[in-house]
Design a protein around this motif. Structure first.
Motif, PDB file in Angstrom:
ATOM      1  N   GLU A 237       0.324  10.460  13.147  1.00 52.15           N
ATOM      2  CA  GLU A 237       0.843  11.655  12.474  1.00 52.15           C
ATOM      3  C   GLU A 237       0.549  12.903  13.300  1.00 52.15           C
ATOM      4  O   GLU A 237       1.346  13.840  13.351  1.00 52.15           O
ATOM      5  N   GLN A 238      -0.598  12.923  13.955  1.00 53.62           N
ATOM      6  CA  GLN A 238      -0.945  14.067  14.791  1.00 53.62           C
ATOM      7  C   GLN A 238       0.013  14.179  15.972  1.00 53.62           C
ATOM      8  O   GLN A 238       0.489  15.272  16.304  1.00 53.62           O
ATOM      9  N   GLU A 239       0.320  13.052  16.592  1.00 50.97           N
ATOM     10  CA  GLU A 239       1.234  13.072  17.736  1.00 50.97           C
ATOM     11  C   GLU A 239       2.637  13.490  17.318  1.00 50.97           C
ATOM     12  O   GLU A 239       3.314  14.235  18.036  1.00 50.97           O
ATOM     13  N   LEU A 240       3.079  13.034  16.162  1.00 51.00           N
ATOM     14  CA  LEU A 240       4.381  13.469  15.644  1.00 51.00           C
ATOM     15  C   LEU A 240       4.397  14.973  15.409  1.00 51.00           C
ATOM     16  O   LEU A 240       5.385  15.652  15.711  1.00 51.00           O
ATOM     17  N   ALA A 241       3.303  15.485  14.869  1.00 46.12           N
ATOM     18  CA  ALA A 241       3.213  16.919  14.601  1.00 46.12           C
ATOM     19  C   ALA A 241       3.289  17.730  15.891  1.00 46.12           C
ATOM     20  O   ALA A 241       3.952  18.779  15.946  1.00 46.12           O
ATOM     21  N   LEU A 242       2.618  17.253  16.945  1.00 46.83           N
ATOM     22  CA  LEU A 242       2.620  17.973  18.218  1.00 46.83           C
ATOM     23  C   LEU A 242       4.006  17.994  18.835  1.00 46.83           C
ATOM     24  O   LEU A 242       4.453  19.030  19.335  1.00 46.83           O
ATOM     25  N   PRO A 292     -11.962  13.148   0.633  1.00 41.81           N
ATOM     26  CA  PRO A 292     -10.897  12.324   1.230  1.00 41.81           C
ATOM     27  C   PRO A 292      -9.874  11.928   0.179  1.00 41.81           C
ATOM     28  O   PRO A 292     -10.150  11.910  -1.021  1.00 41.81           O
ATOM     29  N   VAL A 293      -8.672  11.613   0.638  1.00 40.19           N
ATOM     30  CA  VAL A 293      -7.593  11.235  -0.265  1.00 40.19           C
ATOM     31  C   VAL A 293      -6.871  10.037   0.322  1.00 40.19           C
ATOM     32  O   VAL A 293      -6.857   9.841   1.547  1.00 40.19           O
ATOM     33  N   GLY A 294      -6.280   9.213  -0.523  1.00 41.10           N
ATOM     34  CA  GLY A 294      -5.561   8.031  -0.059  1.00 41.10           C
ATOM     35  C   GLY A 294      -4.266   8.393   0.637  1.00 41.10           C
ATOM     36  O   GLY A 294      -3.775   9.532   0.569  1.00 41.10           O
ATOM     37  N   LYS A 295      -3.686   7.419   1.300  1.00 38.59           N
ATOM     38  CA  LYS A 295      -2.441   7.617   2.028  1.00 38.59           C
ATOM     39  C   LYS A 295      -1.286   7.817   1.063  1.00 38.59           C
ATOM     40  O   LYS A 295      -1.232   7.204  -0.006  1.00 38.59           O
ATOM     41  N   ALA A 296      -0.357   8.675   1.442  1.00 36.93           N
ATOM     42  CA  ALA A 296       0.794   8.968   0.592  1.00 36.93           C
ATOM     43  C   ALA A 296       1.726   7.760   0.513  1.00 36.93           C
ATOM     44  O   ALA A 296       1.807   6.960   1.443  1.00 36.93           O
ATOM     45  N   ASN A 297       2.444   7.672  -0.584  1.00 36.62           N
ATOM     46  CA  ASN A 297       3.396   6.593  -0.786  1.00 36.62           C
ATOM     47  C   ASN A 297       4.573   6.735   0.175  1.00 36.62           C
ATOM     48  O   ASN A 297       5.213   7.782   0.247  1.00 36.62           O
ATOM     49  N   ASP A 298       4.868   5.669   0.924  1.00 39.29           N
ATOM     50  CA  ASP A 298       5.921   5.720   1.952  1.00 39.29           C
ATOM     51  C   ASP A 298       7.293   5.975   1.350  1.00 39.29           C
ATOM     52  O   ASP A 298       8.104   6.723   1.915  1.00 39.29           O
ATOM     53  N   SER A 299       7.595   5.353   0.224  1.00 36.81           N
ATOM     54  CA  SER A 299       8.907   5.551  -0.384  1.00 36.81           C
ATOM     55  C   SER A 299       9.070   6.980  -0.888  1.00 36.81           C
ATOM     56  O   SER A 299      10.163   7.555  -0.804  1.00 36.81           O
ATOM     57  N   ALA A 300       7.988   7.580  -1.382  1.00 32.71           N
ATOM     58  CA  ALA A 300       8.047   8.978  -1.820  1.00 32.71           C
ATOM     59  C   ALA A 300       8.285   9.892  -0.630  1.00 32.71           C
ATOM     60  O   ALA A 300       9.060  10.860  -0.713  1.00 32.71           O
ATOM     61  N   ARG A 316      -6.066  15.620  12.219  1.00 32.30           N
ATOM     62  CA  ARG A 316      -6.378  14.237  12.568  1.00 32.30           C
ATOM     63  C   ARG A 316      -7.306  13.630  11.521  1.00 32.30           C
ATOM     64  O   ARG A 316      -8.119  14.292  10.913  1.00 32.30           O
ATOM     65  N   ASN A 317      -7.145  12.329  11.326  1.00 32.99           N
ATOM     66  CA  ASN A 317      -7.999  11.556  10.414  1.00 32.99           C
ATOM     67  C   ASN A 317      -7.967  12.080   8.983  1.00 32.99           C
ATOM     68  O   ASN A 317      -8.968  12.035   8.273  1.00 32.99           O
ATOM     69  N   SER A 318      -6.838  12.609   8.587  1.00 26.06           N
ATOM     70  CA  SER A 318      -6.706  13.109   7.217  1.00 26.06           C
ATOM     71  C   SER A 318      -5.354  12.691   6.668  1.00 26.06           C
ATOM     72  O   SER A 318      -4.349  12.695   7.385  1.00 26.06           O
ATOM     73  N   ASN A 319      -5.313  12.331   5.386  1.00 27.92           N
ATOM     74  CA  ASN A 319      -4.050  11.977   4.734  1.00 27.92           C
ATOM     75  C   ASN A 319      -3.410  13.167   4.029  1.00 27.92           C
ATOM     76  O   ASN A 319      -2.370  13.006   3.387  1.00 27.92           O
ATOM     77  N   TYR A 320      -4.034  14.349   4.130  1.00 28.45           N
ATOM     78  CA  TYR A 320      -3.439  15.538   3.536  1.00 28.45           C
ATOM     79  C   TYR A 320      -2.202  15.954   4.329  1.00 28.45           C
ATOM     80  O   TYR A 320      -2.158  15.820   5.552  1.00 28.45           O
ATOM     81  N   LEU A 321      -1.204  16.489   3.618  1.00 28.25           N
ATOM     82  CA  LEU A 321       0.109  16.740   4.223  1.00 28.25           C
ATOM     83  C   LEU A 321       0.592  18.159   3.978  1.00 28.25           C
ATOM     84  O   LEU A 321       0.154  18.841   3.044  1.00 28.25           O
ATOM     85  N   THR A 322       1.514  18.583   4.841  1.00 27.81           N
ATOM     86  CA  THR A 322       2.284  19.800   4.611  1.00 27.81           C
ATOM     87  C   THR A 322       3.744  19.403   4.468  1.00 27.81           C
ATOM     88  O   THR A 322       4.196  18.445   5.091  1.00 27.81           O
ATOM     89  N   VAL A 323       4.472  20.134   3.661  1.00 30.58           N
ATOM     90  CA  VAL A 323       5.900  19.863   3.505  1.00 30.58           C
ATOM     91  C   VAL A 323       6.651  21.180   3.602  1.00 30.58           C
ATOM     92  O   VAL A 323       6.251  22.192   3.014  1.00 30.58           O
ATOM     93  N   SER A 324       7.724  21.172   4.383  1.00 32.71           N
ATOM     94  CA  SER A 324       8.563  22.356   4.544  1.00 32.71           C
ATOM     95  C   SER A 324       9.987  22.016   4.129  1.00 32.71           C
ATOM     96  O   SER A 324      10.592  21.060   4.634  1.00 32.71           O
ATOM     97  N   PHE A 325      10.518  22.809   3.193  1.00 36.39           N
ATOM     98  CA  PHE A 325      11.892  22.638   2.728  1.00 36.39           C
ATOM     99  C   PHE A 325      12.826  23.660   3.372  1.00 36.39           C
ATOM    100  O   PHE A 325      13.947  23.859   2.900  1.00 36.39           O
ATOM    101  N   MET A 326      12.383  24.277   4.455  1.00 39.08           N
ATOM    102  CA  MET A 326      13.161  25.338   5.084  1.00 39.08           C
ATOM    103  C   MET A 326      14.557  24.875   5.497  1.00 39.08           C
ATOM    104  O   MET A 326      15.536  25.608   5.391  1.00 39.08           O
ATOM    105  N   GLN A 345      -1.972  14.647  -2.109  1.00 38.54           N
ATOM    106  CA  GLN A 345      -2.035  14.825  -0.661  1.00 38.54           C
ATOM    107  C   GLN A 345      -1.556  16.204  -0.189  1.00 38.54           C
ATOM    108  O   GLN A 345      -1.952  16.661   0.879  1.00 38.54           O
ATOM    109  N   LEU A 346      -0.721  16.863  -0.963  1.00 36.58           N
ATOM    110  CA  LEU A 346      -0.126  18.118  -0.494  1.00 36.58           C
ATOM    111  C   LEU A 346      -1.141  19.260  -0.498  1.00 36.58           C
ATOM    112  O   LEU A 346      -1.820  19.505  -1.489  1.00 36.58           O
ATOM    113  N   THR A 347      -1.207  19.961   0.644  1.00 36.83           N
ATOM    114  CA  THR A 347      -2.075  21.134   0.736  1.00 36.83           C
ATOM    115  C   THR A 347      -1.312  22.373   1.177  1.00 36.83           C
ATOM    116  O   THR A 347      -1.853  23.474   1.140  1.00 36.83           O
ATOM    117  N   TRP A 348      -0.088  22.193   1.624  1.00 41.16           N
ATOM    118  CA  TRP A 348       0.685  23.341   2.084  1.00 41.16           C
ATOM    119  C   TRP A 348       2.154  23.050   1.795  1.00 41.16           C
ATOM    120  O   TRP A 348       2.718  22.081   2.293  1.00 41.16           O
TER     121      TRP A 348
END
Length: 468
Positions: A237-242, A292-300, A316-326, A345-348
């Motif tokens: 996920e970190q590499e995808l973000a970069l 810590p929090v569990g991994k998000a549901n893939d289908s969601a 890195r090493n975190s299941n917390y997520l950001t979502v952008s609807f821009m 999981q959502l923090t932003w």
């Protein structure tokens, strides 16, 4: 037809290597121990090796026609493979006919050398020309199982060469290099990386969602177009973000990290590249819950991404997520119910869509962990602000370009974690600021509209006044 037959090549190609090497070992043993009764075993090994070499040549030819490889190296591999098959046939014939006995051992040595050369060129085609030396690069690092980019000062690092390219080199170059270009796509040179392959342009600088590269990386792992293939190491996920950040920032191949825009979500990811001692566990930024929090549901996740939203990890090493609807086209208020399975999981959350109004707040406020919320340029009003007081962990709020008034902002005075509010181009007036600061002590209220002073070192362009 080419593809079906050709993809059996890896199945058959290893058989002649093993069988012909066995024949070589048996003949070597026979030379040392003439009394050993291994003549029939040698003949059988040569027969099986010869047949499998012929089949490997046929399937290899079809594979070269069904995929994109470097033509010169394919030709080398092809003729070396044919030489192996022909020499195996000749050697088997001579042994069965009991002819040319003194040539058997020299020909066997030549056969083994050809097998080694053919295998080496084949390995270079599929894994890159440095496949033999690549593992030695990890020696001395203390960890030869995982490659991690360590940068002393990430802000001074070259954004592509030191941050993005190592990821692509580790996870993508083996299928998209000089010797092998799956889908007609080569990634080891900047111009070819931008150009893309048979399916279209891979990267559109400034728009990460448009190019083929990011689309394929974000496809479900089981999807046939997902990159890399599911049987190969996947991007974190970190590499995808970069990669997403680099493309969205303009996909520059020469700028440093400090020269590119850095949203808050990517700062912690970049900072993680600065090598902290291995004994220290990575610390989460203050804006991320410590639990810590569990991994998000893939289908969601898939349902949200299908809207055109971008979901990325916060660190890195975190299941917390950001979502952008821009860039989510056709987004409606009721679509926000899709984030509810991810509320832990959502923090932003970043909206930025004028169609989003107060009715969407009933979904947002159920995500109790959100410390950062961007509602800029949405249709939120004071009524929606009243609902936000349920977000007790909220630290950062952006309501730029909305109709929120001072009365609406004052409704957040019970949020003790709140630290920053950005309210430029709202209905909040300068005269309201004293009252807001009293209601929200310790909160930095940014009203924008800055004036940058002119320095003596600045370049000033003087234009003649328009004549009437």
């Amino acid at each position: 037809m080419f593809s079906i037959v050709g993809h059996f090549h890896p199945v058959f190609v290893h058989l002649p290597i093993g069988i012909l090497l066995l024949a070589f070992i048996l003949q070597w043993w026979q030379r040392r121990k003439p009394e050993a009764q291994v003549g029939q075993a040698i003949n059988l090994s040569l027969l099986v090796g010869m047949i499998s070499a012929i089949v490997s040549c046929i399937t290899g030819y079809f594979l070269s026609r069904s995929d994109d490889y470097d033509e010169d190296m394919v030709n080398q591999h092809q003729w070396l493979g044919i030489a192996v098959a022909v020499l195996a046939i000749v050697l088997y014939y001579l042994r069965v006919k009991q002819q040319g006995g003194r040539w058997h051992w020299p020909m066997m040595i030549v056969l083994v050398v050809l097998v080694a050369l053919t295998g080496h060129v084949g390995g270079s085609l599929t894994h890159g020309s440095d496949y033999l030396t690549r593992p030695f690069s990890a020696i001395g690092s203390g960890d030869d199982t995982a490659k991690q980019v360590i940068i002393t000062n990430v802000q001074e690092a070259a954004a592509y060469a030191q941050v993005v390219q190592p990821v692509l080199q580790e996870k993508c170059f083996s299928c998209h290099n000089k010797n092998k270009q799956k889908g007609g796509f080569r990634m080891d040179q900047p111009d070819l990386l931008l150009k893309g392959g048979k399916t279209g342009v891979s990267i559109v600088p400034g728009n990460a969602e448009t190019g083929d590269l990011m689309k394929r990386l974000l496809l479900p792992k089981e999807h046939e177009d997902h990159m890399p293939p599911k049987e190969k190491p996947q991007l974190t996920e970190q590499e995808l973000a970069l990669i997403h950040w680099w493309i969205a920032s303009g996909a520059s191949f020469d700028k440093k990290v400090k020269d590119l825009q850095q949203p808050e979500a990517i700062k912690s990811t970049l900072l993680a590249l600065q090598g902290a001692p291995k004994s220290e566990a990575p610390k989460l930024p203050d804006a991320i819950p410590a639990e810590p929090v569990g991994k998000a549901n893939d289908s969601a996740l898939k349902r949200i991404r299908d809207l055109g939203a971008v979901i990325l990890p916060v660190s890195r090493n975190s299941n917390y997520l950001t979502v952008s609807f821009m860039n989510a086209t056709g987004l409606r208020n009721h679509d926000l119910q899709l984030i509810l399975p991810l509320k832990e999981q959502l923090t932003w959350v970043r909206m930025g869509q004028p169609v989003i109004d107060d009715s969407a707040m009933s979904y947002l406020v159920q995500c109790k962990n959100i410390p950062r919320l961007q509602l800029d340029h949405t249709g939120i009003t004071d009524a929606g602000m009243a609902q936000l007081k349920q977000l007790t962990q909220l630290q950062y709020l952006n309501i730029v370009g909305t109709k929120v008034t001072a009365q609406g902002l004052q409704q957040l005075k019970g949020l003790t974690a709140l630290r920053s509010v950005y309210c430029y181009q709202t209905s909040i007036r300068k005269a309201d600021m004293d009252g807001l600061q009293q209601a929200l002590p310790g909160v930095a209220i940014d009203t924008g509209g800055y004036r940058v002073p002119l320095l003596a070192t600045d370049t000033t362009e003087v234009k003649p006044a328009n004549s009437k």
